[in-house]
Enzyme design. Structure first.
Site, PDB file in Angstrom:
ATOM      1  N   ASN A 182     -17.734 -33.422   1.512  1.00 22.86           N
ATOM      2  CA  ASN A 182     -18.017 -33.683  -0.026  1.00 22.86           C
ATOM      3  C   ASN A 182     -17.103 -33.257  -0.959  1.00 22.86           C
ATOM      4  O   ASN A 182     -17.475 -33.041  -2.111  1.00 22.86           O
ATOM      5  CB  ASN A 182     -19.574 -33.084  -0.071  1.00 22.86           C
ATOM      6  N   ARG A 210     -16.505 -21.366  -7.155  1.00 18.61           N
ATOM      7  CA  ARG A 210     -17.559 -20.128  -6.711  1.00 18.61           C
ATOM      8  C   ARG A 210     -17.728 -19.227  -7.898  1.00 18.61           C
ATOM      9  O   ARG A 210     -16.723 -19.201  -8.750  1.00 18.61           O
ATOM     10  CB  ARG A 210     -17.215 -19.460  -5.550  1.00 18.61           C
ATOM     11  N   GLN A 214     -27.308 -17.705  -5.546  1.00 16.58           N
ATOM     12  CA  GLN A 214     -27.947 -19.023  -5.451  1.00 16.58           C
ATOM     13  C   GLN A 214     -29.197 -18.916  -4.706  1.00 16.58           C
ATOM     14  O   GLN A 214     -29.097 -18.735  -3.461  1.00 16.58           O
ATOM     15  CB  GLN A 214     -27.051 -19.942  -5.136  1.00 16.58           C
ATOM     16  N   HIS A 239     -26.499 -26.202  -8.456  1.00 15.03           N
ATOM     17  CA  HIS A 239     -25.483 -26.491  -7.472  1.00 15.03           C
ATOM     18  C   HIS A 239     -25.560 -27.615  -6.784  1.00 15.03           C
ATOM     19  O   HIS A 239     -26.243 -27.887  -5.711  1.00 15.03           O
ATOM     20  CB  HIS A 239     -25.174 -25.288  -6.525  1.00 15.03           C
TER      21      HIS A 239
END
Length: 391
Positions: free
Chosen positions: A147, A285, A314, A333
């Site tokens: 990805n 990050r 998260q 995210h």
């Protein structure tokens, strides 16, 4: 038979399956560097389906259950009474995503006596304590670059959205307004600006390639300098440190892994070295940036904008200051979880599982930890003492 514990994000609020905007996605056979996309023997899903949520199950249920394995999928991952905590002690395999990470800390790994494989559906395994995994003999794997282009496109979009003041201008239109002066008072051209990336690996390099046609001046800093041919092709200026690069850039996009040397790399000291009114984008990050220093830099005007989709923890709590700080372009995210990206990382997860159950080697580029040491991509990404702690 194995027990496979899979942690995925929640289903759409309107229910699953959703109504898709498109009937299909383009078929990609190779990544820009020549690496082939995941190639499992078979998939039990249609590329373009929503696979990364609980009901999507990464398209794995029929495959695993037909082999006699137990497959548990949940989004409930935090706290001693969570499904994840309760099911972890006798799990053989844990599958998680960077977008909704099941944090495998040393404490959790100590409880998981049967755990042998920690698999990240996507890129980035810093939610796993790699040193603890090494000591416990756990293999850690991820689908490297599955990805990556999703993230690169998202980063370029965020750069343009910040510089052109797109989000506030859209809000004016949405709310019935038409004050053009309000829209353009913070809108600039990207053309001619100095733009840099922190790291120039696969994602960072993809961002640099996509920015070159905008006639910007490109910079980068990285622990491994790129070949001269790439620097010449893209007109890149190399900087030994992020601090050095910060002094000359109008825009910086972060694409480095998280480890001790990058944690809070962008703190007040470095932010104050950036040009006044610069832009910072972070799709790597969250902990690479100091949370409160980012807020203060936006409030003072030192930063003209900050955008990203990575948070810590998260999911981010409702009162996280990045949700309402000025001039932000934050999203949940989601940069690496487009429907196109999901098709690849779901297929990559299937490929790794097929290799695991058939005792075939997992691709070297997918390995982070193997045989009690950093391996493959993990060995290239982290040095001695740099492995993340899965916090």
């Amino acid at each position: 038979m194995a027990k496979v514990l899979c942690v995925l994000y929640d289903d759409p609020t309107s229910g699953y399956p959703p109504l898709y905007a498109r009937n299909a996605i383009p078929k990609i056979e190779r990544y820009p560097d020549g690496q082939t996309v995941p190639n499992p023997k078979h998939i039990d899903f249609v590329p373009g389906e929503l696979l990364g949520c609980v009901s999507g199950e990464l398209g794995l249920r029929s495959y695993l259950e037909d082999l006699g394995h137990t497959f548990i999928v949940t989004s409930d991952k935090e706290g001693p009474n969570s499904v994840f905590e309760k099911e972890l002690p006798d799990a053989d395999i844990v599958i998680s995503q960077p977008f909704w990470p099941a944090y495998l800390t040393a404490e959790r790994i100590a409880k998981a006596k049967k755990l042998k494989l920690a698999l990240t559906a996507g890129i980035g395994s810093d939610h796993v304590d790699l040193n603890a995994a090494i000591k416990a003999g756990i293999t850690v794997a991820e689908e490297t670059f599955s990805n990556g282009i999703c993230v690169a496109e998202h980063a370029v979009m965020m750069i343009l959205a910040l510089v052109r003041n797109y989000l506030p201008s859209h809000k004016i239109a949405e709310e019935g307004g038409w004050n053009i002066a309000d829209c353009v008072s913070r809108s600039y051209d990207l053309e001619g600006m100095h733009v840099g990336t922190v790291a120039a690996g696969r994602i960072g390099l993809a961002v640099l390639r996509r920015l070159k046609p905008f006639d910007v001046k490109l910079h980068y800093t990285a622990r491994h300098r790129s070949p001269r041919a790439i620097e010449d092709e893209l007109g890149l200026t190399y900087h030994a440190t992020a601090e050095e690069m910060a002094e000359v850039c109008d825009v910086i996009s972060i694409h480095a892994p998280l480890y001790p040397a990058t944690e809070h790399l962008f703190n007040a000291k470095v932010l104050n070295k950036m040009r006044h009114g610069s832009y910072l984008v972070n799709t790597a990050r969250a902990e690479i940036c100091d949370r409160d220093d980012i807020v203060r830099a936006l409030e003072s005007g030192q930063l003209a904008g900050y955008a990203g989709d990575v948070w810590f923890p998260q999911p981010a709590p409702a009162n996280h200051p990045w949700r309402n700080m000025p001039h932000n372009g934050m999203t949940p995210h989601m940069s690496g979880s487009s429907l196109s990206g999901q098709a690849r990382y779901a297929a990559g997860t299937r490929e790794i599982l097929e290799c695991w159950f058939e005792n075939r080697p997992i691709r070297d580029e997918y390995l982070i930890v193997s045989n009690g040491k950093l391996a493959g991509t993990g060995a290239k990404s982290y040095g001695v003492g740099e492995a993340p702690k899965g916090k």
